[in-house]
Design an enzyme around this catalytic site. Structure first.
Site, PDB file in Angstrom:
ATOM      1  CE  LYS B  79      -6.532  -4.406  -4.585  1.00 15.87           C
ATOM      2  NZ  LYS B  79      -5.911  -3.743  -5.749  1.00 15.87           N
ATOM      3  CB  SER B 154      -4.733  -0.529  -3.804  1.00 19.45           C
ATOM      4  OG  SER B 154      -5.003  -1.383  -4.912  1.00 19.45           O
ATOM      5  CB  SER B 178      -3.053  -1.869  -7.235  1.00 17.59           C
ATOM      6  OG  SER B 178      -3.317  -0.513  -6.984  1.00 17.59           O
TER       7      SER B 178
END
Ligand SMILES: [Zn+2]
Lengths: 480, 488, 95
Positions: B79, B154, B178
């Site tokens: 990420k 996210s 997330s």
């Protein structure tokens, strides 16, 4: 009108550690800009703080030395404000649970003791440094982050000080304590000790406080004293004229000796404190407190008292000797070695050692004459006399040689031999009949001249005590 | 089966047995990425050259007979809020558009040490703030099961990439769900370990007391593998726990007798999509058939979790994001720079997107003078009540099972204008972050629309081993994790 | 409680974010809405509850006071949008 002055001080002392509070960067002063930085102290994305144990221990030690109550639980808070020298735009500090609370410092002003309350002692991180280019028209400022993240102790007093003298004494006492316990080098010229003052005035006897004015940018103790004196008169003028004192922060300008309203802090500060989630709390148990307490050396006030009692020197002298822990140690070591004559050693240190340290701008730990050598000089002093001893002292500093070797080399031993001195005295009387006659007639000061003449011949080595005896004997005998 | 469709454990085995070279794996993978990335848009940055180089290095080690790490030759995506030295780390924000960190995050160091191959950085909601991926400053990642849908947030990029076989595994961060929510929406396994289990050093902070790095994988065994590698104490993170890491990999197949599973009423009430609810109920039946005891539970304060979270997360975020000021790194405004306040305000106005601004504003509001007690302190107290709820529950049960999300993945644009509705989609994942406990989401079915449903298993602090085992048990009994979307 | 334009302007200033008129209006509305939702916490009596500021029970975590080498200045300054002579450069700061 007569006003009562109410003052408090905030002190920032950089703690004496090798590395910064949250990273391994050096805390050294005076390096090239931005050479002592890393992702942590620059606040790069993703970095986290890990607390320097030494810095925390120093803070605990200082809190104890300042007689604070120690919170069992302490933690750190973020204090938010935007300033380009503050990398994260928040400062890790303490707000809700300070390490130390409700302490005090005893100061002495004009021989009277007074207790100054310490509101709190807390640990925080230092900011970087802003540099304003001198070039005219430069529309930029420069930032150096070498200092950012150096551990900083903040010591906040109660508004307990009532005069410039009290402020002066408090600053000196506090500085001595911090130096004594070895938590800060307190070098004001390097910014490792800084003060901010708050001053308010009220009518004598009033039980409310006046509007408080804070003064920043005080780079020396002298500046603090000048700035608060200025502020006191500024505020009393305003009050005399019936005008209001504004609650504000003012910057001291040491060159023009005036303070000016700070422009950048016009908006009221809202620091939005909340617990720093990247650090965990610190619990301080009794054992840790006890351990730290035993590591605190005798502090100046009690050392001074002890010197008076133990060495029967004056309180004034004891005060001078204990002002600097190393000087006090120097004195005590001398006394221990000499096993005698503390009064004389004290005089030598206060008059001669301190004078030379000042002139040579050096400190006692770097002084050329260690205790052992000073004691040796004092021991052989009776054989060379006081005035030669003073010369030998200077010679020792300049050459690093011991007193004995200088005395032998220069053949400086005092002449104590009565028959030898008798011969010389006879010669002096013969050469100076007028003076000899005057003395016989009772003009006592003629003796000084005669002794001086003898000293010239002996190059100062004649024992003045024996000399006086011989002159007295001869000249009073001659008058018979 | 195509090599890219294999699990990380399987591909690693093949590489080690030299049935395929790491280089072949990487090259095939990038061929597939080249084809599918324009559709899915999972990545913000790809590093094919670096990946091939690293693959060759591992192949060489293997041919020399040298020892290789636990992730030998396995392509991993990160990420883009995890710092990578020399590789851009943008947090999907304009303010860090060109930021190249000078250091590696702890987890990056760990996976490199274990011979993983980092292939690129995945998309996210800007600074990990969002539940849909729509807050990325660069583009929106698509759900591989339905490209009109959001992949979740996210960490939508990591989840979509794993599901679309565009990586074998990925690391994400989980502040309020997330990792777990996108895994539920994309149909893979997302694990958020205990707060403190994995170092946060190098994870760009959103909310420091809630953030935790987590794993996104194709199955539970892969989760155990990746978790094994990234767990453990780190001296650069004060909140990192110095607690021994058990052997997740070998423990995962051991069977627990007398498993007691808590089923919290509050997670099955109003707002739960009935299709999701029934899939979770079916899953619970499977556990029951396998000898587990289901215990009815109440977590009475969980209804306050979103409100509590929103105060704490925004308060911390407002301060964590204060450092983006254009002085030391990042975006700097081209506009006038007459005074410093002006510079800050422009840099931040230009550099942050709406959601980030909204949270910074709200965080500063709740911390501002006079409001601290009413909001932040109040929320911290309610947080403690929620923690007590779980503490009580875990006296009675070994783990808690509930849905990961109340709904299936929603359509792009569906909730973007209503922030509050968006926040409520994290209602079941947020409590674990507030309390700091581990949680894992595993695929447990599909809605009528063909979108995946996630089953959430929550465990006690540092009991990742247990929830991995419980998840594995379910995976052994089902094949939801093997289903692949048709990518047209 | 409402968050109006005045409050938005105040917190925007605290946050150091310039907002457009449109943003001010939107945020005022949205934040008021969120604030309304958050009010539900007041249903709970928390007078006797200790706050939980940390998600960990760790305490007393320290590092030893050991020097580590700093980063090279060049590497650090390369990250900066504006620097000169070894310094970071910012608009003139008036004290
Ligand atoms: Zn540093």
């Amino acid at each position: 009108m007569k006003y009562e002055v109410v003052m408090g001080l905030e002190t920032h002392a950089e703690l004496d550690t090798e590395s910064k509070l949250f990273c391994g960067c050096s805390t050294k002063f005076g390096s090239e800009p931005n050479t002592q930085t890393c992702p942590v102290c620059l606040g790069l994305p993703g970095v986290l703080p890990v607390m320097n144990k030494k810095a925390f221990e120093h803070s605990l030690k200082a809190s104890l030395a300042l007689n604070c109550e120690i919170s069992n639980f302490t933690n750190f808070d973020r204090k938010s404000y935007y300033y380009p020298d503050l990398p994260k735009n928040y400062q890790v500090s303490q707000n809700y649970f300070n390490i130390g609370n409700n302490g005090y410092v005893d100061i002495v002003v004009k021989g009277k003791e007074k207790r100054i309350g310490i509101h709190n002692v807390h640990l925080e991180e230092e900011a970087g440094k802003l540099v304003h280019p001198e070039a005219s028209g430069a529309n930029y400022s420069l930032v150096d982050f070498n200092r950012a993240g150096v551990p900083l102790l903040e010591i906040v007093t109660q508004p307990d000080m009532r005069s410039v003298e009290e402020v002066e004494s408090y600053m000196q006492t506090l500085r001595n304590i911090l130096l004594y316990i070895g938590v800060s080098d307190c070098k004001m010229q390097e910014g490792s000790l800084r003060f901010e003052a708050s001053v308010s005035l009220r009518e004598q006897g009033a039980n409310f406080f006046g509007k408080r004015v804070e003064i920043k940018n005080l780079n020396s103790m002298k500046a603090v004293l000048k700035a608060i004196a200025y502020e006191i008169s500024r505020q009393s003028d305003l009050l005399d004229k019936g005008e209001d004192v504004l609650m504000e922060t003012r910057l001291w300008d040491d060159i023009d000796s005036v303070s000016r309203r700070m422009r950048s802090k016009e908006e009221a500060h809202d620091y939005r404190y909340f617990p720093e989630p990247d650090l965990v709390p610190v619990w301080i148990d009794q054992e840790w407190i006890d351990e730290t307490r035993t590591a605190i050396p005798e502090l100046p006030v009690s050392k001074r008292q002890r010197f008076v009692n133990e060495y029967t020197i004056s309180d004034y002298d004891a005060g001078i000797l204990t002002e600097d822990r190393l000087l006090a140690d120097y004195f005590e070591e001398c006394v221990k070695m000499a096993q005698d004559s503390p009064k004389e050693l004290s005089n030598w240190i206060i008059n001669d050692v301190l004078r030379e340290l000042n002139e040579r701008k050096t400190s006692v730990q770097d002084f050329a004459i260690p205790p052992k050598m000073l004691v040796e000089l004092i021991k052989i002093k009776p054989t060379i006399g006081n005035s030669i001893a003073k010369d030998v002292f200077i010679e020792m500093i300049n050459t690093g040689k011991t007193a004995t070797s200088i005395v032998i080399e220069k053949n400086l031993t005092q002449m104590d031999d009565v028959s030898e001195l008798n011969d010389i005295v006879a010669r002096v009387i013969e050469e100076n009949p007028k003076a000899a006659d005057d003395y016989s007639q009772g003009k006592k000061n003629a003796l000084t001249f005669l002794i001086g003449q003898t000293m010239k011949i002996t190059r100062g080595k004649a024992n003045p005590k024996i000399l006086t005896e011989i002159f007295e004997e001869r000249l009073s005998a001659g008058s018979k | 089966m195509l090599s890219r469709e294999l699990s990380a454990n399987k591909i690693k085995e093949k590489i080690i047995k030299r049935e395929i070279t790491a280089q072949e794996v990487v090259e095939e993978l990038f061929e597939w990425i080249d084809i599918k990335e324009p559709l899915i848009k999972a990545y913000l940055c790809l590093d094919k050259d670096g990946a091939v180089l690293k693959a060759k290095e591992i192949d060489k080690k293997l041919s020399n007979g040298d020892k290789v790490g636990l992730l030998a030759g396995v392509p991993v995506a990160l990420k883009d809020n995890i710092c990578t030295a020399g590789m851009k780390t943008t947090c999907a924000s304009k303010i860090l558009e060109n930021f190249i960190p000078p250091y590696d995050a702890f987890v990056v160091k760990r996976i490199k040490e274990e011979d993983a191959i980092i292939i690129g950085k995945t998309n996210l909601d800007e600074f990990a703030m969002g539940s849909s991926n729509e807050n990325s400053a660069f583009h929106i990642t698509r759900n591989p099961w339905d490209t009109d849908c959001i992949p979740g947030g996210s960490g939508g990029g990591s989840a979509a990439a794993v599901t679309a076989d565009m990586t074998f595994m990925a690391l994400g961060s989980d502040t309020g769900g997330s990792v777990r929510q996108p895994s539920a929406f994309c149909g893979n396994v997302g694990c958020k370990p205990t707060y403190g289990r994995v170092s946060r050093y190098g994870l760009v902070a959103f909310a420091s007391s809630l953030d935790q790095i987590g794993t996104v994988t194709k199955d539970v065994s892969d989760a155990a593998l990746l978790l094994q590698v990234v767990s453990g104490h780190d001296g650069f993170d004060s909140t990192s726990a110095a607690i021994d890491v058990p052997n997740y990999i070998s423990d995962i197949d051991s069977v627990d007798d007398n498993l007691r599973i808590g089923v919290p009423r509050e997670f099955f009430g109003e707002g739960l999509n009935p299709e999701v609810g029934s899939a979770v109920m079916d899953a619970l039946e499977i556990y029951k058939r396998n000898g587990a005891e289901l215990v009815d539970l109440s977590l009475p304060h969980c209804g306050y979790a979103v409100a509590t979270y929103y105060i704490i997360a925004t308060a911390e975020a407002s301060s964590n994001l204060a450092r983006y000021d254009g002085v030391r790194y990042g975006h700097r405004s081209q506009l006038s720079e007459d005074n410093i306040i002006d510079m800050y305000s422009r840099v931040r106005a230009e550099g942050f997107g709406s959601e980030v601004k909204r949270r910074i504003l709200f965080g500063n509001y709740v911390l501002s003078a006079g409001f601290y007690e009413a909001y932040y302190l109040k929320a911290s107290k309610v947080r403690n009540l929620i923690r007590s709820d779980f503490e009580e529950a875990f006296k009675k049960v070994d783990c808690i099972i509930c849905p990961t999300c109340p709904t299936q993945a929603f359509k792009i644009g569906e909730k973007i204008t209503d922030p509050l509705q968006m926040y409520l989609s994290d209602i079941y994942t947020i409590p674990a972050n507030l309390v700091g406990i581990p949680g894992i989401s595993v695929p447990c079915g599909f809605t009528n629309a063909g979108l995946p449903i996630g089953l959430q298993i929550l465990g006690k602090h540092f009991d990742e081993g247990k929830i991995l085992k419980v998840a594995k048990l379910f995976e052994n009994e089902t094949d939801f994790h093997l289903k692949k979307p048709e990518l047209n | 409680m409402d968050i109006g334009i005045k409050e938005i302007e105040h917190i925007a200033n605290l946050s150091r974010i310039t907002l457009t008129v449109e943003e001010k209006n939107t945020f005022a509305k949205q934040l008021t809405n969120i604030l309304g939702y958050i009010e539900k916490l007041n249903e709970l009596d928390t007078d006797e509850v200790q706050p939980m500021a940390y998600a960990t029970s760790l305490k007393n975590v320290f590092r030893e006071d050991k020097l580590k080498s700093s980063f090279s200045r060049q590497e650090i300054l390369e990250l900066s949008p504006s620097s000169t002579n070894g310094f970071f450069k910012v608009p003139k700061v008036i004290e």
